[in-house]
Design a protein around this motif. Sequence first.
Motif, PDB file in Angstrom:
ATOM      1  N   GLU A  13      -5.997  23.058  -2.622  1.00 25.59           N
ATOM      2  CA  GLU A  13      -5.367  21.904  -2.829  1.00 25.59           C
ATOM      3  C   GLU A  13      -3.861  22.022  -2.488  1.00 25.59           C
ATOM      4  OE1 GLU A  13      -6.838  18.977  -2.681  1.00 25.59           O
ATOM      5  OE2 GLU A  13      -9.010  19.943  -2.776  1.00 25.59           O
ATOM      6  N   LEU A  14      -3.100  21.110  -2.087  1.00 27.63           N
ATOM      7  CA  LEU A  14      -1.794  21.113  -1.942  1.00 27.63           C
ATOM      8  C   LEU A  14      -0.892  21.785  -3.162  1.00 27.63           C
ATOM      9  CD1 LEU A  14      -0.972  17.632   0.056  1.00 27.63           C
ATOM     10  CD2 LEU A  14      -1.049  20.121   0.921  1.00 27.63           C
ATOM     11  N   GLN A  15      -1.184  21.591  -4.373  1.00 21.26           N
ATOM     12  CA  GLN A  15      -0.540  21.759  -5.414  1.00 21.26           C
ATOM     13  C   GLN A  15      -1.127  23.236  -5.946  1.00 21.26           C
ATOM     14  OE1 GLN A  15       2.223  20.323  -7.327  1.00 21.26           O
ATOM     15  NE2 GLN A  15       2.143  22.610  -7.990  1.00 21.26           N
ATOM     16  N   ASP A  16      -0.215  24.226  -5.878  1.00 21.60           N
ATOM     17  CA  ASP A  16      -0.713  25.592  -6.307  1.00 21.60           C
ATOM     18  C   ASP A  16      -0.719  25.511  -7.763  1.00 21.60           C
ATOM     19  OD1 ASP A  16      -1.501  26.450  -3.720  1.00 21.60           O
ATOM     20  OD2 ASP A  16       0.477  27.197  -3.543  1.00 21.60           O
ATOM     21  N   ILE A  58      -4.895  11.513  -2.606  1.00 19.55           N
ATOM     22  CA  ILE A  58      -6.108  11.774  -1.489  1.00 19.55           C
ATOM     23  C   ILE A  58      -6.098  13.155  -1.278  1.00 19.55           C
ATOM     24  CG2 ILE A  58      -7.035  10.963   0.697  1.00 19.55           C
ATOM     25  CD1 ILE A  58      -6.750   8.832  -1.388  1.00 19.55           C
ATOM     26  N   HIS A  59      -6.937  13.859  -2.171  1.00 20.05           N
ATOM     27  CA  HIS A  59      -7.227  15.290  -2.190  1.00 20.05           C
ATOM     28  C   HIS A  59      -8.250  15.601  -1.044  1.00 20.05           C
ATOM     29  CE1 HIS A  59     -10.830  14.489  -4.206  1.00 20.05           C
ATOM     30  NE2 HIS A  59     -10.001  13.774  -4.992  1.00 20.05           N
ATOM     31  N   SER A  60      -8.379  16.762  -0.706  1.00 17.31           N
ATOM     32  CA  SER A  60      -9.126  17.368   0.357  1.00 17.31           C
ATOM     33  C   SER A  60     -10.745  16.742   0.295  1.00 17.31           C
ATOM     34  CB  SER A  60      -9.141  18.997   0.542  1.00 17.31           C
ATOM     35  OG  SER A  60      -9.723  19.466  -0.613  1.00 17.31           O
ATOM     36  N   SER A  61     -11.245  16.334  -0.948  1.00  8.25           N
ATOM     37  CA  SER A  61     -12.618  15.957  -1.113  1.00  8.25           C
ATOM     38  C   SER A  61     -12.964  14.615  -0.790  1.00  8.25           C
ATOM     39  CB  SER A  61     -13.228  16.326  -2.500  1.00  8.25           C
ATOM     40  OG  SER A  61     -13.022  17.830  -2.627  1.00  8.25           O
ATOM     41  N   VAL A  62     -11.951  13.898  -0.510  1.00 10.22           N
ATOM     42  CA  VAL A  62     -12.032  12.384  -0.200  1.00 10.22           C
ATOM     43  C   VAL A  62     -12.562  12.416   1.095  1.00 10.22           C
ATOM     44  CG1 VAL A  62     -10.610  10.310   0.414  1.00 10.22           C
ATOM     45  CG2 VAL A  62     -10.302  11.707  -1.551  1.00 10.22           C
ATOM     46  N   ILE A  73       0.850  -1.240   0.086  1.00  6.07           N
ATOM     47  CA  ILE A  73      -0.098   0.008   0.064  1.00  6.07           C
ATOM     48  C   ILE A  73       0.881   1.049   0.025  1.00  6.07           C
ATOM     49  CG2 ILE A  73      -1.856   1.126   1.290  1.00  6.07           C
ATOM     50  CD1 ILE A  73      -2.654  -1.231   2.522  1.00  6.07           C
ATOM     51  N   VAL A  74       0.382   2.286  -0.847  1.00  4.68           N
ATOM     52  CA  VAL A  74       1.410   3.381  -0.992  1.00  4.68           C
ATOM     53  C   VAL A  74       0.317   4.471  -1.275  1.00  4.68           C
ATOM     54  CG1 VAL A  74       1.919   3.325  -3.114  1.00  4.68           C
ATOM     55  CG2 VAL A  74       3.370   4.638  -1.714  1.00  4.68           C
ATOM     56  N   GLU A  75       0.617   5.841  -0.846  1.00  2.00           N
ATOM     57  CA  GLU A  75      -0.245   7.107  -1.443  1.00  2.00           C
ATOM     58  C   GLU A  75       0.851   8.235  -1.645  1.00  2.00           C
ATOM     59  OE1 GLU A  75      -2.881   7.786  -3.521  1.00  2.00           O
ATOM     60  OE2 GLU A  75      -3.489   6.559  -2.208  1.00  2.00           O
ATOM     61  N   PHE A  76       1.023   8.500  -2.729  1.00  2.90           N
ATOM     62  CA  PHE A  76       2.081   9.599  -2.974  1.00  2.90           C
ATOM     63  C   PHE A  76       2.161  10.942  -2.333  1.00  2.90           C
ATOM     64  CE2 PHE A  76       2.722   6.363  -6.336  1.00  2.90           C
ATOM     65  CZ  PHE A  76       3.842   5.773  -5.735  1.00  2.90           C
ATOM     66  N   VAL A  77       0.595  11.287  -2.445  1.00  2.00           N
ATOM     67  CA  VAL A  77       0.220  12.786  -1.843  1.00  2.00           C
ATOM     68  C   VAL A  77      -1.276  12.680  -0.881  1.00  2.00           C
ATOM     69  CG1 VAL A  77      -0.398  14.948  -2.311  1.00  2.00           C
ATOM     70  CG2 VAL A  77       1.410  13.815  -3.644  1.00  2.00           C
ATOM     71  N   ILE A  78      -1.112  13.015   0.124  1.00  3.65           N
ATOM     72  CA  ILE A  78      -2.342  12.996   1.089  1.00  3.65           C
ATOM     73  C   ILE A  78      -2.688  14.335   1.707  1.00  3.65           C
ATOM     74  CG2 ILE A  78      -3.281  11.845   2.849  1.00  3.65           C
ATOM     75  CD1 ILE A  78      -1.275   9.604   2.766  1.00  3.65           C
ATOM     76  N   ASP A  79      -3.782  14.897   1.389  1.00  5.84           N
ATOM     77  CA  ASP A  79      -4.034  16.290   1.834  1.00  5.84           C
ATOM     78  C   ASP A  79      -3.965  16.239   3.443  1.00  5.84           C
ATOM     79  OD1 ASP A  79      -6.200  18.321   2.856  1.00  5.84           O
ATOM     80  OD2 ASP A  79      -5.603  19.013   0.741  1.00  5.84           O
ATOM     81  N   PRO A  80      -3.191  17.020   4.046  1.00  9.95           N
ATOM     82  CA  PRO A  80      -3.104  17.100   5.558  1.00  9.95           C
ATOM     83  C   PRO A  80      -4.665  17.328   6.154  1.00  9.95           C
ATOM     84  CG  PRO A  80      -1.752  18.793   4.562  1.00  9.95           C
ATOM     85  CD  PRO A  80      -2.614  18.280   3.447  1.00  9.95           C
ATOM     86  N   ARG A  81      -5.713  17.491   5.698  1.00  9.83           N
ATOM     87  CA  ARG A  81      -6.959  17.591   6.209  1.00  9.83           C
ATOM     88  C   ARG A  81      -7.270  16.323   6.249  1.00  9.83           C
ATOM     89  NH1 ARG A  81      -8.848  22.419   2.411  1.00  9.83           N
ATOM     90  NH2 ARG A  81      -6.947  21.267   0.946  1.00  9.83           N
ATOM     91  N   CYS A 118      -5.884  10.600  11.872  1.00 11.48           N
ATOM     92  CA  CYS A 118      -4.895  10.842  12.905  1.00 11.48           C
ATOM     93  C   CYS A 118      -4.555  11.836  13.366  1.00 11.48           C
ATOM     94  CB  CYS A 118      -3.569  10.261  12.069  1.00 11.48           C
ATOM     95  SG  CYS A 118      -2.377   9.777  13.194  1.00 11.48           S
ATOM     96  N   PRO A 119      -5.447  12.443  14.479  1.00  9.41           N
ATOM     97  CA  PRO A 119      -5.503  13.728  14.888  1.00  9.41           C
ATOM     98  C   PRO A 119      -4.573  14.310  15.453  1.00  9.41           C
ATOM     99  CG  PRO A 119      -7.748  12.596  15.422  1.00  9.41           C
ATOM    100  CD  PRO A 119      -6.693  11.590  14.903  1.00  9.41           C
ATOM    101  N   GLU A 120      -3.549  13.482  15.783  1.00 11.96           N
ATOM    102  CA  GLU A 120      -2.307  13.792  16.594  1.00 11.96           C
ATOM    103  C   GLU A 120      -1.228  14.266  15.946  1.00 11.96           C
ATOM    104  OE1 GLU A 120      -2.248   9.313  16.635  1.00 11.96           O
ATOM    105  OE2 GLU A 120      -3.688  10.910  16.591  1.00 11.96           O
ATOM    106  N   THR A 121      -1.548  14.259  14.373  1.00 11.95           N
ATOM    107  CA  THR A 121      -0.300  14.797  13.633  1.00 11.95           C
ATOM    108  C   THR A 121      -0.993  15.276  12.394  1.00 11.95           C
ATOM    109  OG1 THR A 121       1.536  14.165  12.233  1.00 11.95           O
ATOM    110  CG2 THR A 121      -0.234  12.367  12.490  1.00 11.95           C
ATOM    111  N   ASN A 122      -0.323  16.288  11.718  1.00 16.68           N
ATOM    112  CA  ASN A 122      -0.501  16.736  10.232  1.00 16.68           C
ATOM    113  C   ASN A 122       0.520  16.174   9.278  1.00 16.68           C
ATOM    114  OD1 ASN A 122      -2.881  18.052  10.533  1.00 16.68           O
ATOM    115  ND2 ASN A 122      -1.672  19.913  11.568  1.00 16.68           N
TER     116      ASN A 122
END
Length: 347
Positions: free
Chosen positions: A83-86, A317-321, A21-29, A35-39
């Motif tokens: 999103e993360l990418q401007d 995994i963008h912010s709308s997921v 399992i991998v995910e290359f980009v995951i939105d901090p939200r 995992c509320p203890e970390t961003n």
Amino acid sequence: MNSYERFMAALGRQQPDRLPIVEFVIDPRIVNALCPETNSQTDFEEFMDFDAVCCGAQYRKVCDNRDGSYSDEWGVVYKPGPELQDHPVHGPINSEADLERYIPPNPDIPFRLGMLPELVDRFKFKKAIVFRHRAAFMWSAFLNGLEDLLMNFLCAPSFAHRLLDKVLEVNIRVGRRAIRAGADIVMLGDDYAGTQGPIFSPMVFKEFILPRLKKMVDAIHEEGGKVIKHSDGNLWPILDMIVNAGIDGIHPIEPVAGMDIGEVKKKYGDRICILGNIDCSHLLPNGTESEVSAAVKECIRKASFGGGHIICSSNSIHSSVNPRNYLTMIQAAKEFGRYPLRVVDWV
């Protein structure tokens, strides 16, 4: 197997003990919701027992503008978005004179490798370490403007070749440094296509993009690293050429663009690893948890037998997921992705 062994076995088209399992980009939200203890994406990857950790090359802001935009070290102006990418607004190269004067960012500055030294210290040979990067196309499009660059492929090919080579020289040096510093894999993130097909003809791809992709792949291989090629969209008209460039894996096999992961596995699974492809456009934001679980099972049925498959979303995994849907995806992959696969037991 540990995570590193599992990921590298699958990337080498072998069968591991469990589907990696991998995910290359995951939105901090999304990270914070689950995992509320970390961003931190890295801490999330560790908490969720992913098989790889990811970081990318760093290019700093050099100027904030009154309208809220900013410029980076490449001289590209960006407008921040949700999103993360401007979004790039315009670049500094609009003429032959601009190209002659242009000095790209220094690839040898220590901070250029971003978090990579930290990831190597924490995870070397425990998890696969992926360095997100690019070859020649996307930075050239940012510098010249996408529409202008596509036009220059046809109307000013000498200019386009020189621009692409200037970008490629920098990016090869950064990619080589990343592998020497401990990255196992470079993921090349230049996008080549939209949902209807490539944004240029196969002929244009063969002349301008393919030779530089191959140079980047060869450079990473010379350093002992592996290459995963990312591109959204419908790649079918150019996928043979992409695979022939010598890549080790293809990502993300976007289903809404007509990229069936079973067909890609059938045609190319003896040559490359297949990474993907749980739909993040509609399913992960809006589907039910049962629909997500069913999609994971179907993805495994199509792509996982015999190994050579690493599961992830169809882009990022963008912010709308929906965080619950993403958690369901992870749990289903772990539950149903154990080898030997026994789909007859699934209910």
